[in-house]
Design an enzyme around this catalytic site. Structure first.
Site, PDB file in Angstrom:
ATOM      1  CB  CYS A  66      -0.898   0.084   1.236  1.00  0.00           C
ATOM      2  SG  CYS A  66       0.029   0.425   2.698  1.00  0.00           S
ATOM      3  N   GLY A 100     -23.041  12.644 -12.795  1.00  0.00           N
ATOM      4  CA  GLY A 100     -22.756  11.237 -13.016  1.00  0.00           C
ATOM      5  C   GLY A 100     -23.270  10.458 -11.592  1.00  0.00           C
ATOM      6  CD  GLU A 105       0.048 -15.768  14.254  1.00  0.00           C
ATOM      7  OE1 GLU A 105      -1.112 -16.218  14.594  1.00  0.00           O
ATOM      8  OE2 GLU A 105       0.537 -16.102  13.028  1.00  0.00           O
TER       9      GLU A 105
END
Length: 1440
Positions: free
Chosen positions: A118, A346, A1361
């Site tokens: 990203c 639009g 985690e």
């Protein structure tokens, strides 16, 4: 003079001139950049304009004003012809030669890039903000820098799955004019916040920005006419200069022809309606009438092609109550990248013709707007309501929109204007379609006498609602009619609310009634919010609504108001004061930060606010001088509601340098600048073909026929392969777990068992042609004999559909010889934990390249190269030494690229092997979501016994886990969930978990697999016991929390370790201190006593995370110039593996100078090479978060072998030179002396030394809006035991990202499928990972300085985690807020004519919440769908 027409597309990319004479108009800018240029930084993420990974900067010259307009766009939505005459800047174009841009380096040095996929889009978005802010000087602004608020909003339209956004926001803030530099988080520019100074930052120099190419100015007025013929398919792009010419072109292209024609302004609709692929585009952007802006005192008329961003700018400049409110709302529509191109007209056309859930249509309808519709002959004006309800023929065009200012009512007079808009969305700042939207405009008489009313009778009223199930936005005319000429009082408002709800529900379809009930409740809430401030002033102190549109009261963090009121009829004994408030009697009991009593004495403060460097965070770290602190909880007068703030603290030590240092992530600058190469970025070899999967659209059916003949006539299509074409075995996954092998077929044969099961692979010359042809493959299904698909665990259990495994015993547990009786018992209580999609930014992708002698190389975005290697051998029928699998880095995974990616890689390899040509495939986001499954939704049934003090004496749990159809990791799922449920001392326990086989895609391993479900179950049980007994939930948690001895009983002595390594009690206490937990609990309680419509909750939970390392391998090679290459068995996917391995290598090789020597080998000398299944065979998989530490240990072991080889050379040089030899000299001489300069080693033997327990705790506080169900996470204080962190900055990034992913699991990421097993949440329009709107506004993280464990390398522990599990604290805090809301309902009367859970009364049910999904809709239901009516009923009774 006629218009200048060109037949070639001319634009610039990163300053380079591009001219295309033969181009398909349907080609997107993204596809052109990625497939035709070397610039690969612009990523393909979603194809919907919803993730920001494809963002580029578009620069456009206006010859009339002689100005250059620059803004970001989603390149995935922009047709290549639409950028004719424009300059495109990608993240690569920001560089000054080889020098990275300041944005690039700050993203790296603030640790704001993890997987990095990203990051290029983030870089361009931030740069655009800086670029446009630098132009402020020409407008008379004092500063050319953005404000903190402006800078942070720069990334509101970008998704990041790894970081949790905090470090990216720090990068944004670092460029702001009003930032306090000490507030910035952990970075490499300074060693701690107390040493922060702006001069340490690399500066943004606008004078070095790319310049707009001169050649584009010359051609600025040209019109484009392009025609493309490919495989007998004709496509065209035309540009109209007038409305008359537009209609002529339309007639030319349609008369007697079967063509779809699309009028194009921004083409952003292609992100929603992707199936619409017109043959002809007519560009309307150069038609003056469609871009006109006409302003009068009473109206604002804008052309339909005006962009939403431009409309916002115009309205901001115009001001006034209507335009300012509209502009404020429009900023929450879509995202800035979309708004920059999306046209007003639009959007309205989509609302009219396609039923698009448009905010724009609703708010313009509420404002009383009109539209002008033009035809080739004339034009007509229509009210917005008439326009939306009608049908506009294709031979017409929406010319302009006329928006009234209502200025005549804005001035002092006999009538008053009120205008307000509303939207309900999981993301408050946009990038999400609203579930309900509204706009209300009222004209009220001014009261002639002081009768307690703010206003008099309603003179005019417009109540517009959208997304309530109707085809388009509509006015609530029956409600309007009722309210006209009435003075609003509680009785009147109660009746109006009743009418509105009845109208909404009466028009709902039976199958939508459940959702319609929720939407009606939100709509009613909006109406209540609008009129409530206008009620008599006598009611203000008892009924004022805590929302931004109200006046008076103390300001809350979200701009809402707290009002002293007492639903229960009793006075609160404790007072709460907001920041800066004082208590006049000097007896304030609880204060927030900085509060003082009348004597100026602060009594209780939020944590950490003792200084500017956050040092107060580190009270329990044993060596205060060895603590590094960054950031602080707030700064520069900016409160919670206006920014994001946090602090990070971690222990620091030098003896293993550069290990333990917060070094910047390896290749982070390359990731930011777009130069880091991912699998999809590898240049295609000559002759490369592209593939697309053909998959089942049925969940359970026989496949009668599979016909690809029509598909093969599609443009560019070459081949189709299915099960009958398999070379050896029809297999896509060959995996070995605990000695048991499971296999998954590549293609379905006679029967399909879930939607998304692969049927074949279609090969074509381009990616677009492959996808298009794949859609044309015909599948003849027969589901008449198989019955309905099994979708739920209940159905699976009823059908006895389980995944049977010899290792099923791993999903059972038994503690204690027998179940111990308690004084109380609750039995057969059910709990439900939802699913979650991985949403890695990079979808599955692979490139297969055949070679000589039946060899093949496969580049795969996969973190199990060894498993793929085994699979390809079986599928292609060739020996393993003929196969090479290469993975350099992944754009995120979270477990999703463990086995699911093998399907794509194997299909590619099969096609390449048969065709003897390279084949590549990249899944689009929708297909990826359908195929990849996600987390296991689970159901637990429990019976528990306990004593009156809350001590649990026995627990019985039975868990059913939805495993989908494929076997996948069936043997581990039960084990992992079982481990998670051991987090409390149940005293005695019996547990069984079973994995159900259903007709859904594989529910595979996802970050903290089973653990978050198990933790949710465990915490829910404790909460239920506490609620049943009426005890403080934290006291019940404490009495059931593990001691070292009980932990050994549940987890085993080897995992638990020695007493000094059991850090849970210390962590929990530290978290309480860090968060000032007890004082804030009192604050929350007092707040809720006074606030009717906004409730808060706070909760503190812990995690115990057992871990076991798997075998890891590494090879270290030295070269004569002193450079070092390291091959590791792990895959870099954003977790910082390569960074830590590089640090470990430098540390290990520096041992040549002795145990205490550090930094002798510079990090710049070391390169970590890609994962290669041939060069480093049998390297294992990257999973469970332990690969980094295991690989680092393997690397250090290999380095020690090399140090042993080099020592004689080192001693020889030292003896000759008398000084410590240079590294380069040692290696050079060793090479000449034929010393072995390569070593391969593994980490330690698997056993007790590799088992350990990671612990953490988090206190989270939330705020819940009872009128809409929206949740805001105010603060999270997290303490985690990382052991001796190998890189604190990397580990803190993992902790924050994991925690925010957990917030998504609970609050925003709800997976839905229909009764046929078809996934409904299959893209960014329907599935919502967290954005900056969802993260904690204060986020403080502290790494514990824990004891040394000599059996492990630096005693390090995994951090990726376990923190996800701590997000359960957010869910439990929401529960507390809901309980407070329900308690208030006990004191409100029921609504006549309604009963049941929708009109619940009170909070007597101790099992209030049993579902993990706390979405807006679920929260609203639990807080009361009729709470407004109940409240108005109370006022009505009181007034009578």
């Amino acid at each position: 003079m006629g218009k200048a027409v060109r037949s070639s597309v001319v634009f610039a990319i990163n300053g380079r001139r591009v001219e295309l004479t033969d181009v398909d108009p349907r080609t997107s800018v993204l596809n052109y950049i990625r497939e035709e240029t070397e610039f690969k930084g612009t990523k393909r993420g979603c194809g919907e304009g919803g993730c920001g990974s494809c963002v580029v900067l578009l620069s456009k010259y206006d010859s009339k004003s002689n100005k250059i307009e620059e803004y970001t766009i989603n390149s995935c939505l922009a047709p290549i012809c639409s950028v004719d005459g424009c300059a495109i800047t990608t993240t690569e174009g920001l560089k000054n030669g080889k020098e990275p841009h300041a944005v690039h380096t700050r993203l790296a040095e603030f640790h704001a890039s993890q997987c990095g996929f990203c990051t290029p889009g983030m870089a361009v978005s931030i740069y655009s903000c800086l670029k446009n802010s630098s132009k402020k000087s020409s407008m008379g602004a004092e500063s050319t820098k953005p404000t903190v608020a402006e800078a942070q909003k720069a990334i509101a339209g970008n998704l990041c799955r790894c970081t949790g956004y905090r470090p990216i926001l720090d990068v944004c803030k670092s460029f702001a004019a009003d930032v306090d530099i000490e507030d910035l988080g952990v970075n490499t520019f300074w060693e701690s916040s107390e040493l922060a100074k702006e001069s340490s930052l690399n500066l943004y120099q606008s004078e070095k920005d790319p310049e707009f190419p001169t050649f584009l100015k010359i051609q600025a007025g040209d019109y484009l006419e392009v025609k493309s013929v490919r495989a007998e398919e004709v496509t065209a792009w035309r540009s109209a200069s007038t409305l008359s010419e537009l209609f002529t072109m339309y007639e030319e292209e349609t008369k007697g022809k079967n063509r779809d024609v699309n009028f194009v302004a921004g083409n952003t609709s292609s992100g929603v309606y992707k199936d619409f692929k017109p043959s002809v585009y007519i560009d309307i952007n150069k038609i003056p009438e469609l871009h006109s802006v006409v302003e009068t005192d009473c109206t604002l008329e804008v052309g339909s092609a005006v962009s939403l961003s431009k409309l916002i700018t115009i309205m901001d400049a115009r001001g006034g109550p209507v335009y300012s409110e509209l502009a404020k709302h429009l900023r929450k529509v879509a995202n800035e990248h979309v708004r920059n191109r999306a046209s007003v007209g639009g959007n309205l056309i989509l609302a009219q013709k396609r039923g698009f859930a448009s905010d724009v249509a609703t708010i313009l309808l509420g404002a009383g707007s009109q539209v002008t519709i033009a035809t080739s002959r004339d034009s007509c004006i229509k009210d917005m309501e008439e326009f939306l309800a009608g049908v506009s023929p294709d031979t017409t065009i929406l010319q302009c929109i006329r928006i009234p200012s209502w200025a005549q009512y804005s001035k002092d007079g006999k009538e008053k204007l009120f205008f307000k808009t509303y939207r309900s969305s999981p993301r408050k700042n946009g990038n999400a379609v609203s579930s309900v939207n509204a706009a209300f405009l009222g004209i009220f008489q001014t009261p002639e006498v002081d009768n307690g009313y703010t206003v008099g009778k309603v003179q005019q009223l417009r109540l517009a609602f959208g997304h309530l199930g109707a085809p388009h936005a509509m006015r609530a005319k029956r409600t309007e009619k009722y309210l006209l000429q009435k003075t609003v009082n509680p009785d009147v408002l109660k009746n109006a609310v009743k009418i509105l709800r009845e109208d909404i529900l009466s028009s709902a379809k039976d199958d939508d009634l459940y959702t319609a009930t929720y939407k009606a409740s939100v709509a009613v809430s909006y109406l209540f919010q609008f009129f409530e401030p206008l009620l008599p002033s006598s009611n203000l102190t008892s009924s004022q609504v805590g929302t931004p549109c109200m006046n008076g009261g103390d300001t809350l963090s979200n701009g809402s108001k707290v009002h002293s009121r007492d639903v229960t009829g009793t006075k609160s004994k404790s007072e709460v004061h907001n920041k800066g408030d004082t208590c006049t009697n000097g007896n304030s009991e609880v204060h927030n930060k900085g509060d003082t009593d009348s004597n100026g004495n602060s009594e209780v403060h939020d944590k950490g606010d003792t200084g500017t460097n956050g040092a107060a965070m580190n009270g329990t770290n044993s060596d205060e001088s060895a603590v590094r602190s960054f950031g602080r909880t707030s700064g520069n007068g900016i409160g919670i509601g206006e920014g994001f703030w946090g602090a990070q603290s971690f222990p620091h030590y030098d003896e293993f340098s550069p290990l333990s240092k917060p070094a910047a992530k390896d290749a982070a600058v390359l990731q930011a600048s777009g130069e880091a190469v991912y699998t999809g970025d590898i240049p295609s070899p000559p002759g490369t073909l592209h593939a697309a999967l053909v998959y089942s659209k049925k969940a359970l059916a026989k496949v009668k026929a599979l016909e690809a003949s029509d598909a093969l006539t599609s443009p560019g299509a070459t081949s189709f392969f299915c099960a009958k074409d398999c070379i050896a075995e029809n297999v896509s996954v060959v995996n070995n777990i605990a000695g048991l092998e499971f296999r998954e077929p590549l293609f379905a044969e006679e029967t399909v068992h879930f939607v998304g099961e692969c049927l074949g692979v279609l090969v074509a010359d381009t990616h677009e042609h492959a996808v298009l042809a794949a859609e044309k493959v015909k599948v003849d299904y027969d589901n008449s004999t198989l019955g309905p698909p099994i979708l739920s665990v209940e159905d699976a259990a009823g059908m006895n559909s389980f995944k049977i495994s010899p290792l099923a015993v791993m999903g059972t547990a038994s503690v204690g010889d027998e179940l111990i009786k308690g004084e109380y018992r609750m039995e057969n209580i059910e709990l439900f934990a939802g699913s979650q999609y991985y949403f890695y930014m990079e979808t599955h992708t692979a490139l297969a390249v055949p070679d000589e002698d039946d060899c093949i190389t496969v580049y795969s975005s996969n973190h199990s190269p060894e498993v793929l290697h085994d699979t390809l051998s079986a599928a292609l029928g060739i020996p393993m030494h003929n196969i090479r699998v290469i993975t350099r880095r992944l754009g995120g995974s979270f477990g999703g690229k463990n086995t699911r990616s093998l399907i794509v890689a194997t299909a590619c390899a099969l096609a390449a092997f048969k065709l003897k040509k390279p084949v590549r495939m990249t899944l689009d986001r929708n297909t990826d979501m359908v195929l990849s499954g996600g987390r296991h939704e689970s159901k637990a049934t429990y019976s528990v016994e306990f004593n009156k003090d809350g001590k649990i004496t026995s627990l019985e749990t039975n868990v059913l886990m939805n495993g989908g159809y494929p076997d996948d990791y069936r043997d581990l799922l039960g084990l992992l969930l079982t481990k998670a449920m051991k987090c409390y001392n149940w005293t005695s326990w019996r547990h069984v978990s079973k994995v159900c086989r259903t007709n859904l895609p594989a529910r595979s391993m996802m970050r903290a697999p089973g653990e978050i479900q198990g933790n949710f179950f465990a915490e829910s049980i404790v909460e239920h016991v506490a609620t049943y007994l009426g005890l403080d939930r934290d006291k019940v948690r404490e009495i059931n929390m593990h001691t070292h001895e009980s932990a050994k009983l549940f987890y085993g002595p080897s995992t638990t370790g020695k007493a000094e390594l059991f850090t849970l009690p210390k962590i929990v206490q530290r978290t309480k201190d860090l968060s000032n937990f007890e004082s804030r609990k009192l604050n929350v309680h007092s707040f809720n006593k006074r606030s009717m419509w906004v409730k808060r909750g706070i909760s503190l939970t812990h995690v115990i995370y057992p871990n076991m390392q798997s075998a890891k391998v590494a090879r270290v090679s030295l070269f004569k110039d002193g450079s070092v290459a390291v091959a590791s068995g792990g895959t870099e996917m954003g977790q910082g593996l390569f960074t830590k391995v590089k640090q470990a290598t430098a540390y290990g090789l520096s041992l040549l100078w002795g145990e205490n020597a550090t930094g002798k080998v510079d990090l710049s000398k070391i390169r970590i090479v890609e994962n290669d299944s041939i060069s480093l065979a049998n390297a294992g998989t990257t999973n469970a978060g332990t690969t980094s530490e295991g690989t680092c240990e393997a690397v250090v072991n290999a380095c020690k072998m090399l140090v042993k080889n080099l020592t004689p050379i080192y001693l020889k040089l030292k003896a000759n030179g008398g000084e410590s030899p240079r590294w380069e000299d040692v290696v050079k001489l060793a090479k000449g002396s034929r010393v072995v300069l390569t070593a391969e080693a593994r980490n330690g033997e698997i056993g007790p030394a590799t088992e350990y327990m990671a612990c953490g705790a988090c206190a989270s506080e939330v705020e819940v809006d009872l009128l809409t169900g929206s949740v805001k996470v105010l603060q999270a204080d997290l303490v985690y035991d990382c052991g001796k962190s190998l890189n604190p900055a990397v580990d803190i990034g993992q902790i924050e990202g994991s925690f925010v992913q957990g917030i998504g699991y609970y609050l925003t990421e709800q997976i839905k499928w229909d009764e046929n097993g078809v996934l409904l949440t299959n893209g960014t329009w329907t599935y919502k990972p967290p954005t900056i709107d969802n993260i904690p506004q204060k986020f403080n993280v502290e790494l514990l300085n824990s004891a040394v464990d000599s059996s492990r390398i630096l005693s390090s522990k995994t951090a990726g985690e376990a923190p996800l599990v701590l997000s359960t604290s957010v869910h439990l805090a929401v529960r507390e807020a809901i309980k407070s809301a329900r308690a208030d309902l006990q004191h409100l009367p029921p609504v006549p004519g309604h009963c049941g859970p929708e009109n619940m009364k009170g909070s007597t049910d101790p099992l209030l919440i049993r579902n993990s999904v706390t979405s807006m809709e679920n929260v609203k239901r639990l807080c009361g769908l009729y709470n407004v009516e109940q409240y108005l009923e109370k006022l009505s009774i009181e007034s009578s």
